[in-house]
Scaffold this motif. Structure first.
Motif, PDB file in Angstrom:
ATOM      1  N   ASP A   1       3.761   2.013   2.672  1.00  0.00           N
ATOM      2  CA  ASP A   1       4.320   0.799   3.268  1.00  0.00           C
ATOM      3  C   ASP A   1       5.800   0.647   2.885  1.00  0.00           C
ATOM      4  OD1 ASP A   1       2.062   0.143   4.528  1.00  0.00           O
ATOM      5  OD2 ASP A   1       1.540  -1.587   3.297  1.00  0.00           O
ATOM      6  N   ALA A   2       6.488  -0.127   3.676  1.00  0.00           N
ATOM      7  CA  ALA A   2       7.907  -0.364   3.413  1.00  0.00           C
ATOM      8  C   ALA A   2       8.168  -1.856   3.307  1.00  0.00           C
ATOM      9  CB  ALA A   2       8.757   0.234   4.521  1.00  0.00           C
ATOM     10  N   MET A   3       9.231  -2.190   2.656  1.00  0.00           N
ATOM     11  CA  MET A   3       9.612  -3.593   2.516  1.00  0.00           C
ATOM     12  C   MET A   3      11.140  -3.686   2.610  1.00  0.00           C
ATOM     13  SD  MET A   3       9.412  -4.107  -1.590  1.00  0.00           S
ATOM     14  CE  MET A   3      10.698  -5.319  -1.657  1.00  0.00           C
ATOM     15  N   ILE A   4      11.595  -4.905   2.795  1.00  0.00           N
ATOM     16  CA  ILE A   4      13.044  -5.128   2.787  1.00  0.00           C
ATOM     17  C   ILE A   4      13.420  -5.627   1.411  1.00  0.00           C
ATOM     18  CG2 ILE A   4      14.917  -6.513   3.711  1.00  0.00           C
ATOM     19  CD1 ILE A   4      13.446  -6.615   6.353  1.00  0.00           C
TER      20      ILE A   4
ATOM     21  N   ALA B   1       8.337  -6.072   8.484  1.00  0.00           N
ATOM     22  CA  ALA B   1       8.923  -5.144   7.518  1.00  0.00           C
ATOM     23  C   ALA B   1       8.306  -3.753   7.649  1.00  0.00           C
ATOM     24  CB  ALA B   1       8.704  -5.680   6.115  1.00  0.00           C
ATOM     25  N   ARG B   2       7.946  -3.387   8.839  1.00  0.00           N
ATOM     26  CA  ARG B   2       7.354  -2.059   9.036  1.00  0.00           C
ATOM     27  C   ARG B   2       8.277  -1.232   9.917  1.00  0.00           C
ATOM     28  NH1 ARG B   2       1.830  -2.126   7.925  1.00  0.00           N
ATOM     29  NH2 ARG B   2       1.955   0.100   8.202  1.00  0.00           N
ATOM     30  N   TRP B   3       8.501  -0.015   9.515  1.00  0.00           N
ATOM     31  CA  TRP B   3       9.362   0.863  10.287  1.00  0.00           C
ATOM     32  C   TRP B   3       8.721   2.227  10.432  1.00  0.00           C
ATOM     33  CZ3 TRP B   3      10.772  -1.677   5.889  1.00  0.00           C
ATOM     34  CH2 TRP B   3      11.556  -2.801   6.079  1.00  0.00           C
TER      35      TRP B   3
ATOM     36  N   ARG C   1       0.854  -1.177   0.000  1.00  0.00           N
ATOM     37  CA  ARG C   1       0.000   0.000   0.000  1.00  0.00           C
ATOM     38  C   ARG C   1       0.893   1.230   0.000  1.00  0.00           C
ATOM     39  NH1 ARG C   1      -3.904  -0.037   4.961  1.00  0.00           N
ATOM     40  NH2 ARG C   1      -1.875  -0.071   5.922  1.00  0.00           N
TER      41      ARG C   1
ATOM     42  N   GLN D   1      16.126  -1.128   3.002  1.00  0.00           N
ATOM     43  CA  GLN D   1      14.691  -0.932   3.223  1.00  0.00           C
ATOM     44  C   GLN D   1      14.168   0.046   2.185  1.00  0.00           C
ATOM     45  OE1 GLN D   1      14.337   0.350   7.276  1.00  0.00           O
ATOM     46  NE2 GLN D   1      15.574  -1.349   8.016  1.00  0.00           N
ATOM     47  N   ALA D   2      13.039  -0.297   1.611  1.00  0.00           N
ATOM     48  CA  ALA D   2      12.456   0.543   0.562  1.00  0.00           C
ATOM     49  C   ALA D   2      11.021   0.874   0.933  1.00  0.00           C
ATOM     50  CB  ALA D   2      12.508  -0.171  -0.780  1.00  0.00           C
ATOM     51  N   ARG D   3      10.669   2.136   0.804  1.00  0.00           N
ATOM     52  CA  ARG D   3       9.295   2.575   1.094  1.00  0.00           C
ATOM     53  C   ARG D   3       8.736   3.233  -0.153  1.00  0.00           C
ATOM     54  NH1 ARG D   3       7.111   7.708   3.510  1.00  0.00           N
ATOM     55  NH2 ARG D   3       5.145   7.161   4.466  1.00  0.00           N
TER      56      ARG D   3
ATOM     57  N   TRP E   1       9.129   5.812   9.510  1.00  0.00           N
ATOM     58  CA  TRP E   1       9.931   6.589   8.545  1.00  0.00           C
ATOM     59  C   TRP E   1       9.873   8.050   8.913  1.00  0.00           C
ATOM     60  CZ3 TRP E   1      12.707   4.754   4.281  1.00  0.00           C
ATOM     61  CH2 TRP E   1      12.709   3.381   4.181  1.00  0.00           C
TER      62      TRP E   1
END
Lengths: 438, 194
Positions: A80-83, B190-192, A77, A132-134, B194
């Motif tokens: 949201d972030a993912m590795i 996988a939640r941070w 979404r 980490q990518a958002r 930001w």
């Protein structure tokens, strides 16, 4: 963490670097000159370079390295972030590994530079180079355009950099906040929470009447039955579901989008509002369909359920700006039931959208146009652009007035409660006889 | 013992800056150990600027050789105490350039990597001083061919290390084990913020 890792197919030889050549040349030249001209100071000057060069040769890696990288990205979404999980199989004498990920548009990385350095120790089997990518805006983005490299002691030998292939990452829109208390105008299905005009099995109380053959015993209203000495039952209105078709006008995108954390463009507002309306009606048990027109026409037949809402949001993520003349007239073939409600989300800047709305209303469809033009438009810096925009706004106001005169209700998108009044009006009008053009 | 240090360390302009600065500082031992001329200052400063601009390139070897050439032309005493100082400065310039070439310029380094490079450079600089002392000692004893002895000793030492290393690799040293293909398990989540 994205599933599916790439096979170790990326290969690169170990190459000597400028540093190793520099150390070697300094060693050879200084020792030769020192010996030829009997200069002990030059031999001393050669010493550090000799040590570094020898050290580099002793710790020269030879084994090929295996990179494991994701081959698919999960659907996220907005916000949201993912590795972005990249792993490098360590080998003897490899001391340092690096990855550089190029952030695409509407992507934030951590570390911010997209560069991650890992120190490799003798007992490490795998080196973690995850970043980490958002993602900050809906759409289909390219993620993971990155390169990986590894170096030996003193930076004397380098493996890579090898380029990792990027993957497509779908970001579904985060629906805007929306709520409504008004029911759909013409519910017709068998399930749902919209109150029917007819009695039947439901939850909303209708009246109390004498018991008839076929009534369920659990519907007997005992207090009234005792008072009247005859059996009475409580009746309810039937619950029904509605068919809603959300139409998204993607023929124009006005303003600058700064992602989920910043200013929204007109298409941002349209897509997020469409997601919110779809989510609202799906949660009420209604059947919701989607039609996106602009570059072409993409259609999703009406259906109910959370899985269908997921499909709608993923389809919305693929919305692209475009204005194709082929879409003209194709909106009419919506294949909807007679009681379906059509909600058109549009910035009302495209003649095509307004014409289609007028035609749909003329054919008797229950239509609501939601105006999703943002209150402020960014990117209009010079006086000429501002003047042109003001003229266009005046033209647009005239076009909207004409559309209202043609019987099309238009409401501005304001989040919760935007549709309440117009849906109540439509329900009231729907219960009265109407004249339609066939 | 864990050495104290910054958690992260960014190299963007720092490593080329260190390379250029230490290279420019080679003028100090040249001036103190021999006679410095104006053209030497110009040449060294120009090459220092080239190191800052393009640290990992062919300019590097040209600059280091030019630094040694300036030292020779300055005419210092062969036993000058400034010789190992110059050697250390050239080493630091070389290491800074090499280090800069190991990662993209915007990299941030962990403390462990920083201390690894610093410790190794210090060890090599210390070895340079030891070799200087041995060289001075041999010269003081007026041993015939002291230069040849020092150089031969160094080369013999390097060759010995290389031979031992090849034997270790050939006999399957525990250090040289094959890489494992199985990645370790990763914690979920996988939640941070930001």
């Amino acid at each position: 963490v994205p599933e599916g890792s790439g096979a170790p197919q990326l290969r690169s030889p170990w190459r000597t670097t400028h540093a190793f050549l520099r150390g070697s040349i300094m060693t050879v030249v200084l020792l030769l000159v020192g010996l030829l001209f009997h200069q002990p100071d030059l031999v001393v000057l050669a010493t550090p370079f000799l040590i570094v060069t020898t050290w580099s040769l002793v710790r020269r890696p030879t084994a090929d390295l295996a990179v494991r990288y994701p081959r698919a990205a999960p659907i996220l979404r907005e916000g949201d972030a993912m590795i972005w999980a990249v792993e490098l199989g360590a080998a003897p004498f490899v001391e340092q590994a690096a990855i550089q990920v190029d952030p695409g548009p509407f992507q934030q990385l951590r570390p911010r530079s997209g560069v991650r350095i890992a120190s490799i120790h003798a007992d490490d089997a795998v080196v973690d180079l995850s970043v980490q990518a958002r993602t900050t805006r809906w759409g289909i983005h390219e993620l993971g355009r990155s390169s990986v490299s590894a170096t030996s002691a003193w930076g004397a030998h380098r493996w890579g950099p090898v380029t990792l292939p990027p993957v497509q990452q779908t970001t579904r829109p985060l629906p805007a906040v929306f709520d409504g208390r008004a029911p759909a105008p013409h519910p017709a299905g068998l399930v749902g929470i919209n109150r029917s005009a007819r009695g039947g099995e439901g939850s909303e109380f209708a009246t109390i009447r004498p018991f008839q053959l076929g009534d369920r015993l659990r519907r007997v209203h005992w207090p009234v039955s005792l008072r009247s000495q005859t059996l009475h039952v409580a009746t309810t209105y039937a619950d029904q579901d509605a068919e809603v078709m959300v139409i998204v006008d993607s023929s124009s995108d006005l303003g600058e989008s700064a992602g989920i954390d910043g200013q929204a463009s007109s298409l941002d507002l349209t897509v997020r509002a469409a997601g919110a309306i779809a989510e609202h009606f799906v949660s009420r048990g209604d059947r919701v369909g989607l039609t996106v027109f602009g570059q072409g026409v993409a259609r999703l037949a009406p259906a109910a359920g959370r899985q269908h809402l997921w499909r709608i949001l993923v389809r919305l993520a693929g919305t692209a700006v475009g204005n194709s003349a082929d879409t003209s007239g194709r909106l009419l073939r919506l294949r909807l039931g007679p009681d379906a409600m059509v909600v058109m989300m549009s910035a009302c800047l495209s003649r095509l959208a307004l014409d289609e709305a007028r035609t749909l209303a003329g054919r008797g469809a229950t239509l609501v146009v939601v105006d999703t033009l943002p209150t402020t438009i960014g990117g209009l810096a010079d006086v000429a652009s501002l003047a042109a925009w003001r003229i266009r706004r005046l033209e647009r106001d005239t076009e909207l007035r004409e559309l209202r005169r043609a019987g099309v209700p238009i409401v501005a998108w304001r989040g919760p409660g935007s549709l309440d009044q117009v849906l109540r009006d439509l329900r009231r009008h729907g219960s009265s006889p109407r004249v339609t053009r066939r | 013992m864990r050495l104290p240090g910054p958690p992260e360390w960014q190299s963007q302009h720092l490593l080329p800056g260190i390379a250029g600065l230490t290279y420019a500082l080679t003028l100090v031992p040249v001036a103190l150990g021999g006679s410095l001329h104006a053209w030497m200052v110009v040449v060294v400063l120009a090459l220092a600027c080239s190191l800052v601009a393009r640290p990992e390139s062919a300019y590097g070897v040209a600059a280091l050789l030019a630094g040694v050439f300036v030292w020779i032309l300055a005419g210092p005493d062969v036993e000058s105490i400034w010789t190992p100082v110059l050697g250390t400065l050239l080493l630091v310039a070389h290491v800074a350039m090499a280090w800069h070439g190991t990662a993209p310029p915007t990299a941030r380094y962990e403390a462990a990597i920083v201390w690894r490079w610093v410790a190794r450079t210090t060890a090599v600089a210390a070895a340079t001083f030891v070799v200087y002392l041995v060289s001075v000692g041999l010269h003081a004893l007026s041993i015939e061919g002291s230069v040849l002895l020092v150089a031969a000793g160094l080369l013999l030492f390097a060759a010995l290390i290389l031979v031992v290393r090849s034997d270790l690799v050939a006999s399957g040293s525990p250090v040289a084990r094959p890489p494992t293909a199985t990645p370790p398990t990763r914690p979920e989540g996988a939640r941070w913020d930001w």
